[in-house]
Write a protein that holds these residues in place. Sequence first.
Motif, PDB file in Angstrom:
ATOM      1  N   GLU A 203       0.823  -1.205   0.000  1.00  0.00           N
ATOM      2  CA  GLU A 203       0.000   0.000   0.000  1.00  0.00           C
ATOM      3  C   GLU A 203       0.862   1.262   0.000  1.00  0.00           C
ATOM      4  O   GLU A 203       0.477   2.292  -0.574  1.00  0.00           O
ATOM      5  CB  GLU A 203      -0.923   0.009   1.222  1.00  0.00           C
ATOM      6  CG  GLU A 203      -2.025  -1.028   1.190  1.00  0.00           C
ATOM      7  CD  GLU A 203      -2.854  -0.963   2.453  1.00  0.00           C
ATOM      8  OE1 GLU A 203      -2.688   0.003   3.235  1.00  0.00           O
ATOM      9  OE2 GLU A 203      -3.679  -1.875   2.672  1.00  0.00           O
TER      10      GLU A 203
ATOM     11  N   LEU B 298      -5.679  -8.644  -4.410  1.00  0.00           N
ATOM     12  CA  LEU B 298      -6.519  -7.541  -4.880  1.00  0.00           C
ATOM     13  C   LEU B 298      -7.827  -7.409  -4.117  1.00  0.00           C
ATOM     14  O   LEU B 298      -8.656  -6.556  -4.446  1.00  0.00           O
ATOM     15  CB  LEU B 298      -6.801  -7.702  -6.374  1.00  0.00           C
ATOM     16  CG  LEU B 298      -5.588  -7.489  -7.291  1.00  0.00           C
ATOM     17  CD1 LEU B 298      -5.993  -7.586  -8.744  1.00  0.00           C
ATOM     18  CD2 LEU B 298      -4.923  -6.137  -7.012  1.00  0.00           C
ATOM     19  N   THR B 299      -8.018  -8.226  -3.094  1.00  0.00           N
ATOM     20  CA  THR B 299      -9.135  -7.952  -2.193  1.00  0.00           C
ATOM     21  C   THR B 299      -8.863  -6.700  -1.372  1.00  0.00           C
ATOM     22  O   THR B 299      -9.767  -6.156  -0.733  1.00  0.00           O
ATOM     23  CB  THR B 299      -9.379  -9.143  -1.246  1.00  0.00           C
ATOM     24  OG1 THR B 299      -8.179  -9.416  -0.505  1.00  0.00           O
ATOM     25  CG2 THR B 299      -9.800 -10.384  -2.023  1.00  0.00           C
ATOM     26  N   ASN B 300      -7.603  -6.262  -1.401  1.00  0.00           N
ATOM     27  CA  ASN B 300      -7.232  -4.996  -0.770  1.00  0.00           C
ATOM     28  C   ASN B 300      -7.620  -3.857  -1.715  1.00  0.00           C
ATOM     29  O   ASN B 300      -7.022  -3.668  -2.772  1.00  0.00           O
ATOM     30  CB  ASN B 300      -5.725  -4.973  -0.505  1.00  0.00           C
ATOM     31  CG  ASN B 300      -5.298  -3.762   0.305  1.00  0.00           C
ATOM     32  OD1 ASN B 300      -5.859  -2.675   0.183  1.00  0.00           O
ATOM     33  ND2 ASN B 300      -4.282  -3.932   1.138  1.00  0.00           N
ATOM     34  N   ASN B 301      -8.621  -3.088  -1.355  1.00  0.00           N
ATOM     35  CA  ASN B 301      -9.143  -2.033  -2.225  1.00  0.00           C
ATOM     36  C   ASN B 301      -8.224  -0.829  -2.350  1.00  0.00           C
ATOM     37  O   ASN B 301      -8.474   0.053  -3.178  1.00  0.00           O
ATOM     38  CB  ASN B 301     -10.519  -1.580  -1.728  1.00  0.00           C
ATOM     39  CG  ASN B 301     -11.562  -2.672  -1.822  1.00  0.00           C
ATOM     40  OD1 ASN B 301     -11.533  -3.481  -2.755  1.00  0.00           O
ATOM     41  ND2 ASN B 301     -12.479  -2.708  -0.867  1.00  0.00           N
ATOM     42  N   ASP B 302      -7.166  -0.787  -1.541  1.00  0.00           N
ATOM     43  CA  ASP B 302      -6.232   0.335  -1.624  1.00  0.00           C
ATOM     44  C   ASP B 302      -5.169   0.121  -2.702  1.00  0.00           C
ATOM     45  O   ASP B 302      -4.335   0.999  -2.936  1.00  0.00           O
ATOM     46  CB  ASP B 302      -5.543   0.553  -0.269  1.00  0.00           C
ATOM     47  CG  ASP B 302      -6.522   1.054   0.787  1.00  0.00           C
ATOM     48  OD1 ASP B 302      -7.459   1.773   0.410  1.00  0.00           O
ATOM     49  OD2 ASP B 302      -6.345   0.709   1.975  1.00  0.00           O
TER      50      ASP B 302
ATOM     51  N   ASP C 296      -4.093  -0.526  -6.686  1.00  0.00           N
ATOM     52  CA  ASP C 296      -4.575  -0.269  -8.035  1.00  0.00           C
ATOM     53  C   ASP C 296      -4.336  -1.515  -8.904  1.00  0.00           C
ATOM     54  O   ASP C 296      -3.185  -1.890  -9.133  1.00  0.00           O
ATOM     55  CB  ASP C 296      -3.832   0.935  -8.628  1.00  0.00           C
ATOM     56  CG  ASP C 296      -4.360   1.316 -10.002  1.00  0.00           C
ATOM     57  OD1 ASP C 296      -5.288   0.645 -10.498  1.00  0.00           O
ATOM     58  OD2 ASP C 296      -3.851   2.298 -10.577  1.00  0.00           O
TER      59      ASP C 296
END
Length: 277
Positions: free
Chosen positions: A177, A219-223, A225
Amino acid sequence: MSKKRRHEDHEEHIDESWLVPYADVLTLLLALFIVLYSMNQVDVKKFQELSRAFSVAFSSSGQGVLDMPAIVERGPDVEFQSGGMEDAENDGQTNEEPLTQEEVNQLLEQSESELSKLKQQIDDYIAENGLTTSLDTSLNMSQLLITIRDNALFNSAEASVNQDGRELAVSIAEMLENYPDFNIVIAGHTDNTPIRNAEFRSNWDLSAMRAVRFLDIMLTNNDLDPKRFSTVGYGEYHPVASNDSSEGRAQNRRVEISIVHNYFDTHKQQSIGITEQ
């Protein structure tokens, strides 16, 4: 008797009315040649002024033969003054000049510094969770490579990520991140043992799907791209050890996460343009 008058024969004159349209045609041809010559080195502003002048001269309706600026404005030699940047962006191109050698060196130093910091974070995570036999990191110039043994992520001949692997993917995603200027390539590798079942036709399928499944969890991490991420499956064709032993095959079954600054193309192995000082 009335005298008959003789009519003197008058010499007939040739009709010269054709000279008028002929002169108009010559004038238009001259105008055409002037325009063609000027188009070799087009100045859009001057061309538009020339177009208006000829339009007024040759058309009473205000629309003349040169009212086609779009044809010239899209030409390869045109230097746009006001709308050029917008057109370049629409074509996927920019007018940015290549970086100098000094700027590239600064970029490399900054990239290595950030990657060293990220490597230390991952190494600390590996040590804290007792994963030294399953994970390894290496820093080479502008690329950080994380190597994960397949037994830390998958069951044999499967692509579904196990619970420990899911936790690892989530943790790496959280670390990334703070590094938005880096691209990430996830590559799957297998050994040379043939596989063919209802789910996978070959090692190509297995390696590619393992990379994709690991990416899905990250990519389950919405922060993050998604544009920064890509996957690739290499099958059995990029071994790091001999496949003649079980230990070597175990080393070859792996997932590699390559982290590189987005100024560098990891697929083509080309760096950004450099201008000589």
